[in-house]
Design a protein around this motif. Structure first.
Motif, PDB file in Angstrom:
ATOM      1  N   TYR A   1       0.944  -0.999  -0.327  1.00 36.97           N
ATOM      2  CA  TYR A   1       0.123  -0.034  -0.077  1.00 36.97           C
ATOM      3  C   TYR A   1       0.501   1.596   0.316  1.00 36.97           C
ATOM      4  O   TYR A   1       0.306   2.120  -0.841  1.00 36.97           O
ATOM      5  CB  TYR A   1      -0.725   0.049   1.723  1.00 36.97           C
ATOM      6  N   MET A   2       1.937   1.014   0.494  1.00 38.85           N
ATOM      7  CA  MET A   2       2.755   2.713   0.654  1.00 38.85           C
ATOM      8  C   MET A   2       3.498   3.036  -0.655  1.00 38.85           C
ATOM      9  O   MET A   2       3.269   3.660  -1.127  1.00 38.85           O
ATOM     10  CB  MET A   2       4.221   1.711   1.270  1.00 38.85           C
ATOM     11  N   CYS A   3       3.682   1.628  -1.796  1.00 37.23           N
ATOM     12  CA  CYS A   3       4.037   1.861  -2.689  1.00 37.23           C
ATOM     13  C   CYS A   3       3.260   2.649  -3.986  1.00 37.23           C
ATOM     14  O   CYS A   3       3.266   3.625  -4.350  1.00 37.23           O
ATOM     15  CB  CYS A   3       3.957   1.065  -3.729  1.00 37.23           C
ATOM     16  N   VAL A   4       1.188   2.320  -3.042  1.00 43.07           N
ATOM     17  CA  VAL A   4       0.488   3.898  -4.407  1.00 43.07           C
ATOM     18  C   VAL A   4       1.157   5.057  -3.979  1.00 43.07           C
ATOM     19  O   VAL A   4       0.655   5.329  -4.597  1.00 43.07           O
ATOM     20  CB  VAL A   4      -0.526   3.181  -3.508  1.00 43.07           C
ATOM     21  N   HIS A   5       1.907   5.503  -2.835  1.00 42.85           N
ATOM     22  CA  HIS A   5       1.664   7.043  -2.303  1.00 42.85           C
ATOM     23  C   HIS A   5       2.836   7.217  -2.584  1.00 42.85           C
ATOM     24  O   HIS A   5       3.572   7.898  -2.058  1.00 42.85           O
ATOM     25  CB  HIS A   5       1.644   6.808  -0.596  1.00 42.85           C
ATOM     26  N   THR A   6       3.764   6.881  -3.052  1.00 44.30           N
ATOM     27  CA  THR A   6       4.884   7.028  -3.652  1.00 44.30           C
ATOM     28  C   THR A   6       5.519   7.119  -5.227  1.00 44.30           C
ATOM     29  O   THR A   6       5.057   6.506  -6.059  1.00 44.30           O
ATOM     30  CB  THR A   6       5.904   6.420  -2.917  1.00 44.30           C
ATOM     31  N   GLU A   7       6.259   7.718  -5.786  1.00 46.79           N
ATOM     32  CA  GLU A   7       6.669   8.090  -6.788  1.00 46.79           C
ATOM     33  C   GLU A   7       7.742   7.409  -7.518  1.00 46.79           C
ATOM     34  O   GLU A   7       8.063   7.397  -9.003  1.00 46.79           O
ATOM     35  CB  GLU A   7       7.609   9.812  -8.206  1.00 46.79           C
ATOM     36  N   CYS A   8       8.366   7.092  -6.521  1.00 49.08           N
ATOM     37  CA  CYS A   8      10.011   6.759  -6.334  1.00 49.08           C
ATOM     38  C   CYS A   8      10.160   5.204  -7.447  1.00 49.08           C
ATOM     39  O   CYS A   8      10.013   3.967  -6.405  1.00 49.08           O
ATOM     40  CB  CYS A   8      10.847   6.709  -5.208  1.00 49.08           C
ATOM     41  N   GLU A   9      10.305   4.843  -7.898  1.00 50.90           N
ATOM     42  CA  GLU A   9      10.288   3.902  -8.620  1.00 50.90           C
ATOM     43  C   GLU A   9      11.326   2.706  -8.584  1.00 50.90           C
ATOM     44  O   GLU A   9      11.673   2.225  -8.264  1.00 50.90           O
ATOM     45  CB  GLU A   9       9.891   3.801 -10.599  1.00 50.90           C
ATOM     46  N   LEU A  10      12.829   3.406  -7.646  1.00 57.04           N
ATOM     47  CA  LEU A  10      13.249   2.314  -7.467  1.00 57.04           C
ATOM     48  C   LEU A  10      13.074   1.532  -6.128  1.00 57.04           C
ATOM     49  O   LEU A  10      13.109   0.791  -5.311  1.00 57.04           O
ATOM     50  CB  LEU A  10      15.110   3.204  -7.376  1.00 57.04           C
ATOM     51  N   SER A  11      12.408   2.570  -5.371  1.00 56.36           N
ATOM     52  CA  SER A  11      12.021   1.938  -3.661  1.00 56.36           C
ATOM     53  C   SER A  11      10.854   1.346  -4.634  1.00 56.36           C
ATOM     54  O   SER A  11       9.899  -0.156  -3.985  1.00 56.36           O
ATOM     55  CB  SER A  11      11.514   2.786  -2.797  1.00 56.36           C
ATOM     56  N   GLN A  12       9.776   1.147  -5.516  1.00 53.96           N
ATOM     57  CA  GLN A  12       9.078   0.249  -5.624  1.00 53.96           C
ATOM     58  C   GLN A  12       9.380  -1.119  -6.241  1.00 53.96           C
ATOM     59  O   GLN A  12       9.151  -1.837  -6.054  1.00 53.96           O
ATOM     60  CB  GLN A  12       8.005   0.990  -6.246  1.00 53.96           C
ATOM     61  N   MET A  13      10.738  -0.901  -7.379  1.00 56.02           N
ATOM     62  CA  MET A  13      12.023  -2.378  -7.391  1.00 56.02           C
ATOM     63  C   MET A  13      11.549  -2.807  -5.987  1.00 56.02           C
ATOM     64  O   MET A  13      11.518  -4.304  -6.870  1.00 56.02           O
ATOM     65  CB  MET A  13      12.944  -1.900  -7.990  1.00 56.02           C
ATOM     66  N   LYS A  14      11.997  -2.323  -5.579  1.00 54.65           N
ATOM     67  CA  LYS A  14      12.553  -3.054  -4.095  1.00 54.65           C
ATOM     68  C   LYS A  14      11.294  -4.007  -3.514  1.00 54.65           C
ATOM     69  O   LYS A  14      11.292  -4.986  -2.855  1.00 54.65           O
ATOM     70  CB  LYS A  14      12.828  -2.390  -2.600  1.00 54.65           C
ATOM     71  N   VAL A  15      10.324  -3.625  -3.684  1.00 56.32           N
ATOM     72  CA  VAL A  15       8.963  -3.863  -2.828  1.00 56.32           C
ATOM     73  C   VAL A  15       8.360  -5.087  -3.682  1.00 56.32           C
ATOM     74  O   VAL A  15       7.849  -5.466  -3.644  1.00 56.32           O
ATOM     75  CB  VAL A  15       8.166  -2.857  -3.062  1.00 56.32           C
ATOM     76  N   LEU A  16       8.594  -4.360  -4.532  1.00 57.49           N
ATOM     77  CA  LEU A  16       8.198  -6.382  -6.679  1.00 57.49           C
ATOM     78  C   LEU A  16       8.580  -7.122  -5.632  1.00 57.49           C
ATOM     79  O   LEU A  16       8.292  -7.608  -5.854  1.00 57.49           O
ATOM     80  CB  LEU A  16       8.070  -5.733  -7.444  1.00 57.49           C
ATOM     81  N   GLN A  17      10.040  -6.456  -5.256  1.00 56.04           N
ATOM     82  CA  GLN A  17      10.842  -7.811  -4.841  1.00 56.04           C
ATOM     83  C   GLN A  17      10.145  -8.891  -4.287  1.00 56.04           C
ATOM     84  O   GLN A  17      10.244  -9.854  -4.096  1.00 56.04           O
ATOM     85  CB  GLN A  17      12.145  -7.684  -4.388  1.00 56.04           C
ATOM     86  N   LEU A  18       9.939  -8.492  -3.148  1.00 55.98           N
ATOM     87  CA  LEU A  18       8.835  -9.171  -1.694  1.00 55.98           C
ATOM     88  C   LEU A  18       7.805  -9.447  -1.898  1.00 55.98           C
ATOM     89  O   LEU A  18       8.035 -10.228  -1.782  1.00 55.98           O
ATOM     90  CB  LEU A  18       8.804  -7.909  -0.842  1.00 55.98           C
ATOM     91  N   MET A  19       7.331  -8.276  -2.938  1.00 57.00           N
ATOM     92  CA  MET A  19       6.138  -9.394  -3.665  1.00 57.00           C
ATOM     93  C   MET A  19       6.116 -10.650  -4.552  1.00 57.00           C
ATOM     94  O   MET A  19       5.249 -12.098  -4.213  1.00 57.00           O
ATOM     95  CB  MET A  19       5.750  -8.692  -4.521  1.00 57.00           C
ATOM     96  N   ILE A  20       7.731 -10.687  -4.855  1.00 58.04           N
ATOM     97  CA  ILE A  20       7.810 -11.370  -5.819  1.00 58.04           C
ATOM     98  C   ILE A  20       8.088 -12.588  -4.699  1.00 58.04           C
ATOM     99  O   ILE A  20       7.430 -13.782  -4.929  1.00 58.04           O
ATOM    100  CB  ILE A  20       8.721 -11.549  -6.668  1.00 58.04           C
ATOM    101  N   GLU A  21       8.901 -12.717  -3.938  1.00 56.60           N
ATOM    102  CA  GLU A  21       9.520 -13.580  -2.746  1.00 56.60           C
ATOM    103  C   GLU A  21       8.083 -14.232  -1.868  1.00 56.60           C
ATOM    104  O   GLU A  21       7.626 -15.838  -2.044  1.00 56.60           O
ATOM    105  CB  GLU A  21      10.371 -13.300  -1.238  1.00 56.60           C
ATOM    106  N   CYS A  22       7.346 -12.605  -1.829  1.00 59.34           N
ATOM    107  CA  CYS A  22       5.729 -13.343  -1.247  1.00 59.34           C
ATOM    108  C   CYS A  22       5.155 -14.743  -1.684  1.00 59.34           C
ATOM    109  O   CYS A  22       4.282 -15.274  -1.418  1.00 59.34           O
ATOM    110  CB  CYS A  22       4.731 -12.477  -1.033  1.00 59.34           C
ATOM    111  N   ALA A  23       4.706 -13.688  -3.235  1.00 62.64           N
ATOM    112  CA  ALA A  23       4.377 -15.221  -4.156  1.00 62.64           C
ATOM    113  C   ALA A  23       4.817 -16.781  -4.082  1.00 62.64           C
ATOM    114  O   ALA A  23       4.066 -17.872  -4.445  1.00 62.64           O
ATOM    115  CB  ALA A  23       4.115 -14.815  -5.882  1.00 62.64           C
ATOM    116  N   GLU A  24       6.266 -16.501  -4.466  1.00 61.22           N
ATOM    117  CA  GLU A  24       6.873 -17.703  -3.866  1.00 61.22           C
ATOM    118  C   GLU A  24       6.183 -18.573  -2.528  1.00 61.22           C
ATOM    119  O   GLU A  24       7.299 -19.963  -3.242  1.00 61.22           O
ATOM    120  CB  GLU A  24       8.516 -17.859  -4.622  1.00 61.22           C
ATOM    121  N   ASN A  25       6.451 -17.870  -1.905  1.00 64.64           N
ATOM    122  CA  ASN A  25       6.404 -18.485  -0.102  1.00 64.64           C
ATOM    123  C   ASN A  25       4.956 -18.795  -0.622  1.00 64.64           C
ATOM    124  O   ASN A  25       5.032 -20.109   1.121  1.00 64.64           O
ATOM    125  CB  ASN A  25       6.794 -17.284   0.937  1.00 64.64           C
ATOM    126  N   LEU A  26       3.917 -18.743  -0.877  1.00 65.10           N
ATOM    127  CA  LEU A  26       2.472 -19.604  -0.819  1.00 65.10           C
ATOM    128  C   LEU A  26       2.350 -20.588  -0.158  1.00 65.10           C
ATOM    129  O   LEU A  26       1.417 -20.930   0.409  1.00 65.10           O
ATOM    130  CB  LEU A  26       1.536 -18.014  -1.736  1.00 65.10           C
TER     131      LEU A  26
END
Length: 142
Positions: free
Chosen positions: A73-98
């Motif tokens: 949700y924090m990614c929705v409120h930022t324009e920083c793509e580098l930060s969003q890419m870091k969160v995207l990596q966490l999202m990938i890991e989360c989907a893999e961990n399911l």
């Protein structure tokens, strides 16, 4: 102990959501720019899992999903793509961990084997929240 039917339903829901999470991630990876709405959708789906996990008493799992939901949700409120890419990596890991998380539902001893994954991800989320997202006050999309 929870009813086996509730547990089976929860696992099936997580597996179903996992497919949608992978589609969101694939779309985000193929997009030339980070799409904030995809972070929101990911967070909403994780919120569903978080709510059910917590209701059923899987607090360790719930803490992990809460952290992933908040940072999505924090990614929705930022324009920083580098930060969003870091969160995207966490999202990938989360989907893999399911799938491993699904196994924990029926065998809590398996939880001890992957608890370090939760702890590591929560530390990453906390760090990102304090550094990359320190300017973001809203942790929801509403």
């Amino acid at each position: 102990m929870q009813s086996d039917q509730f547990l089976h339903d929860f696992v099936e829901e997580m597996r179903s959501i996992r497919q949608v999470l992978h589609a969101i991630i694939d779309t985000q990876l193929k997009s030339p720019l980070m799409d904030k709405s995809l972070f929101e959708k990911f967070g909403q789906l994780i919120s569903r899992i978080y709510g059910t996990a917590t209701t059923l008493g899987f607090h360790e799992i719930g803490k992990y999903f809460f952290a992933i939901k908040e940072i999505s949700y924090m990614c929705v409120h930022t324009e920083c793509e580098l930060s969003q890419m870091k969160v995207l990596q966490l999202m990938i890991e989360c989907a893999e961990n399911l799938e491993n998380i699904c196994k924990c539902i029926f065998d809590m001893t398996h939880l001890e084997n992957i608890k370090h994954i939760f702890d590591s991800a929560i530390k990453k989320v906390d760090y990102l929240a304090q550094t990359d997202f320190h300017h973001v006050n809203r942790k929801s999309v509403a």
